[in-house]
Design a protein around this motif. Structure first.
Motif, short mmCIF file in Angstrom:
data_model
loop_
_atom_site.label_atom_id
_atom_site.label_comp_id
_atom_site.label_asym_id
_atom_site.label_seq_id
_atom_site.Cartn_x
_atom_site.Cartn_y
_atom_site.Cartn_z
N LEU A 141 0.83 -1.20 0.00
CA LEU A 141 0.00 0.00 0.00
C LEU A 141 0.86 1.25 0.00
CD1 LEU A 141 -2.75 1.47 0.36
CD2 LEU A 141 -2.44 1.22 2.82
N VAL A 142 1.84 1.30 0.88
CA VAL A 142 2.73 2.46 0.95
C VAL A 142 3.57 2.56 -0.31
CG1 VAL A 142 4.61 3.56 2.23
CG2 VAL A 142 2.78 2.41 3.47
N SER A 143 4.05 1.43 -0.79
CA SER A 143 4.91 1.42 -1.98
C SER A 143 4.18 1.96 -3.20
CB SER A 143 5.39 -0.01 -2.24
OG SER A 143 6.23 -0.05 -3.36
N LEU A 144 2.96 1.48 -3.44
CA LEU A 144 2.19 1.95 -4.60
C LEU A 144 1.79 3.41 -4.43
CD1 LEU A 144 -0.11 -1.14 -5.28
CD2 LEU A 144 1.93 -0.45 -6.54
N SER A 145 1.49 3.82 -3.21
CA SER A 145 1.11 5.21 -2.97
C SER A 145 2.28 6.15 -3.24
CB SER A 145 0.61 5.39 -1.52
OG SER A 145 -0.52 4.59 -1.28
N VAL A 146 3.46 5.77 -2.79
CA VAL A 146 4.64 6.60 -3.05
C VAL A 146 4.94 6.65 -4.54
CG1 VAL A 146 7.13 6.78 -2.67
CG2 VAL A 146 5.64 6.22 -0.77
N ALA A 147 4.73 5.55 -5.23
CA ALA A 147 4.92 5.55 -6.68
C ALA A 147 3.99 6.56 -7.35
CB ALA A 147 4.66 4.15 -7.24
N ILE A 148 2.74 6.61 -6.90
CA ILE A 148 1.79 7.57 -7.47
C ILE A 148 2.20 8.99 -7.14
CG2 ILE A 148 -0.61 8.37 -7.34
CD1 ILE A 148 -1.41 5.44 -6.84
N ILE A 149 2.65 9.24 -5.91
CA ILE A 149 3.08 10.58 -5.50
C ILE A 149 4.25 11.05 -6.37
CG2 ILE A 149 4.15 11.90 -3.63
CD1 ILE A 149 2.58 10.14 -1.67
N LEU A 150 5.25 10.20 -6.55
CA LEU A 150 6.42 10.59 -7.34
C LEU A 150 6.06 10.77 -8.82
CD1 LEU A 150 9.27 8.40 -5.81
CD2 LEU A 150 8.64 10.75 -5.28
#
Length: 595
Positions: free
Chosen positions: A61-70
């Protein structure tokens, strides 16, 4: 009562909404209420325990969210805009960023006794500021144009640039743990970077061509971009561990700089996604914060915060502004303002989880220190920056600018007339054709919806005194009026009537907006003014004084429509119900063709 997982998810969603609403109501950076809600739900009350709630899904969840943010941050990085940046901003993104990294890294190593790798990661994560924190702060502080430009551009561009730098530091740390030799380390690091660059460029090219050639219906484009971006993220990680974040960053930069690709809908989708996903993510991350670990760090952590504020930032500014023409007062305020934001929090949490999964001892301290830096910089600078700007006398005087919603023929004609009187004017429109015409006429223009979150972060309103909604679309005018009335006050915002008078029962619900549809009088409509201009009418400025006053002007100019009065000393004033302005002044009016 035991809170079930569905109920906890509802609580996270409602808390995200409440935090964003409080931030809007109090005109604060959203990160502050989000932090408070997360800490209250997590370490204070124990209601939310993300590790128990999400289990093994927390890391994805955190990994995919950070990917979207970047990815979304990279969509704003246009190479042509970087070329136009001043030397100070370029220095901040290069040598200044390295100075900040070195000072904070060495301080973590010396004061907190962090291992060199972890100290370097703290230093890399905390070089990033961000527009989501800078923009609300600038509206309150209202510094002069030079300071505002430097801080805004630094916040916009350092998001993706700092993220790439942090990724490289992180890759070096992770790969160094498993490298058999120095040669193997650099080979693995090179492979990871190469995979990230190649896959990111390929997927960026793929998405760009899908959008350019309209290979998907409009309602599927946002979903397709998100799905393809996440596919590239997963594929890149499968080819080379931890290369996915670099892939999505490169993909976003590629799309942002691809010709003839309209990203307006993608950016609008990003705003909705960020409001839902990123707000919830930040509450989840704040809920994982270990207050006892934070307090246990004691005075060394306070000393680190002092160094971040009083050593790292001033030294960064000193190096970046060396040889520039910026006055010392401007440099001093720049040395004080550098709040950290959501990118630092999200990236540090992801990297901490990754290090923990690989068995790195003490990785959780990364999140503790980064959150302390975020809280310290945001709170301290929000409370003190306005007073410091006032004391340094670098705060802007009373703003005189006008923000016009719409870049149509009426808006452009008015903007040209105001520009001749040295009044700053900015046109905004979501129509590319109107935006292009405004730029061709030499007018300052911004493409997009002025009430959007994207505009909230990137649209400079420091010199804006009033907002005029001149769109032929009544719905757009209403959105602009509601949005900017909260920021500037109702008396500073007005809209032109773009349709017939409201009469139906349902329309009475919008009576509050109707009262602000009084630009140039309730009798004037957009279609009427547009028709007059199309038939040869012009907007002219005329000097009025005791010898040639209001009545004489009206007598000479039959059928004139007075618009504004500009006193000798004062701000632009709208003419209401043909009320005579105070003399002497300059009258701006629409004068019909005598023929």
């Amino acid at each position: 009562m035991t809170l079930t997982p569905p109920l906890l998810l509802v609580i996270i969603g409602l808390s995200s909404l409440a935090a964003q609403w409080i931030a809007w109501l109090l005109r604060l950076p959203a990160i502050l209420p989000l932090l408070i809600f997360g800490i209250m739900l997590g370490p204070v009350t124990g209601v939310l325990q993300p590790d128990l709630l999400f289990g093994d899904l927390l890391f994805p969840l955190v990994s995919l969210s950070v990917a979207i943010i970047l990815f979304e941050g990279a969509l704003t990085l246009r190479v042509d805009e970087i070329r136009g940046l001043g030397g100070v901003v370029r220095n901040l993104l290069t040598v200044g960023m390295l100075v900040t990294f070195l000072v904070i890294s060495l301080s973590c190593w010396a004061l907190l006794h962090f291992p060199p790798e972890l100290a370097a990661l703290v230093g890399a994560v905390t070089v990033v500021t961000g527009p989501t924190v800078i923009a609300p702060l600038m509206r309150v502080v209202r510094p002069n144009a030079a300071i505002n430009q430097v801080l805004r551009w630094e916040g916009i561009v350092i998001d993706p640039v700092g993220a790439i730098f942090t990724l490289l530091v992180f890759e070096f740390i992770v790969l160094r743990q498993h490298a058999e030799s120095l040669t193997h380390l650099f080979w693995t690091l090179g492979l990871t970077v190469a995979v990230g660059l190649i896959v990111g460029a390929l997927f960026g090219w793929l998405v760009g061509n899908i959008l350019k050639r309209v290979l998907l219906p409009g309602y599927l484009q946002n979903f397709a971009v998100l799905a393809i971006m996440l596919t590239g993220f997963g594929l890149s990680n499968a080819l080379a561990d931890e290369s996915g974040l670099l892939t999505v960053t490169v993909m976003g930069i590629w799309l942002a700089n691809m010709r003839d690709v309209d990203l307006s809908d993608i950016i609008a989708f990003k705003e909705e996604l960020s409001a839902l996903l990123i707000s919830a993510l930040f509450i989840i991350l704040a809920a994982r914060l270990d207050i006892h670990a934070l307090l246990a760090l004691g005075w060394p952590l306070l000393a680190l915060l002092v160094i971040v504020q009083l050593v790292a930032r001033p030294l960064c500014i000193a190096v970046s502004t060396y040889g520039s023409s910026l006055p010392w007062r401007d440099r001093l305020l720049l040395s004080w303002i550098a709040p950290r934001g959501i990118v630092a929090a999200a990236v540090s949490s992801l990297f901490a989880l990754t290090l923990q999964r690989s068995g790195y001892q003490g990785a959780d301290r990364l999140v503790t220190v980064v959150f302390a830096v975020i809280i310290g910089t945001v709170v301290l600078q929000s409370l003190t920056s306005t007073a410091l700007a006032r004391w340094l006398r670098v705060r802007q005087q009373q703003p005189r600018g006008v923000l016009i919603i719409g870049a149509n023929s009426v808006a452009r004609a008015l903007a040209v007339a105001l520009k001749r009187l040295d009044i700053p004017v900015l046109l905004t429109d979501s129509s590319w054709e109107y935006y292009r015409q405004a730029r061709m006429e030499g007018l300052a223009a911004w493409y997009g919806n002025a009430w959007s979150e994207y505009a909230e972060n990137f649209l400079n309103l420091n010199d804006t005194a009033q907002v005029l909604a001149l769109s032929p679309n009544r719905h757009q005018n209403a959105l602009a009026v509601y949005h900017f009335s909260h920021i500037f006050g109702k008396e500073k915002v007005a809209a032109i009537r773009s349709g017939a008078a409201l009469r139906s029962r349902g329309d009475r619900e919008s009576a509050r907006f109707h009262r602000q549809e009084n630009l140039f009088g309730h009798q004037q409509t957009y279609s009427h003014l547009s028709s007059l201009l199309a038939n040869g009418a012009t907007i002219k400025a005329t000097r009025l004084n005791e010898n040639f006053g209001w009545l004489e002007y009206l007598e000479k100019n039959r059928g004139v429509i007075p618009l504004f009065a500009l006193p000798e000393k004062g701000a632009l004033m709208r003419i209401v119900a043909e009320k005579p302005p105070e003399l002497p002044c300059t009258l701006i009016a629409l004068v019909q063709n005598e023929n």
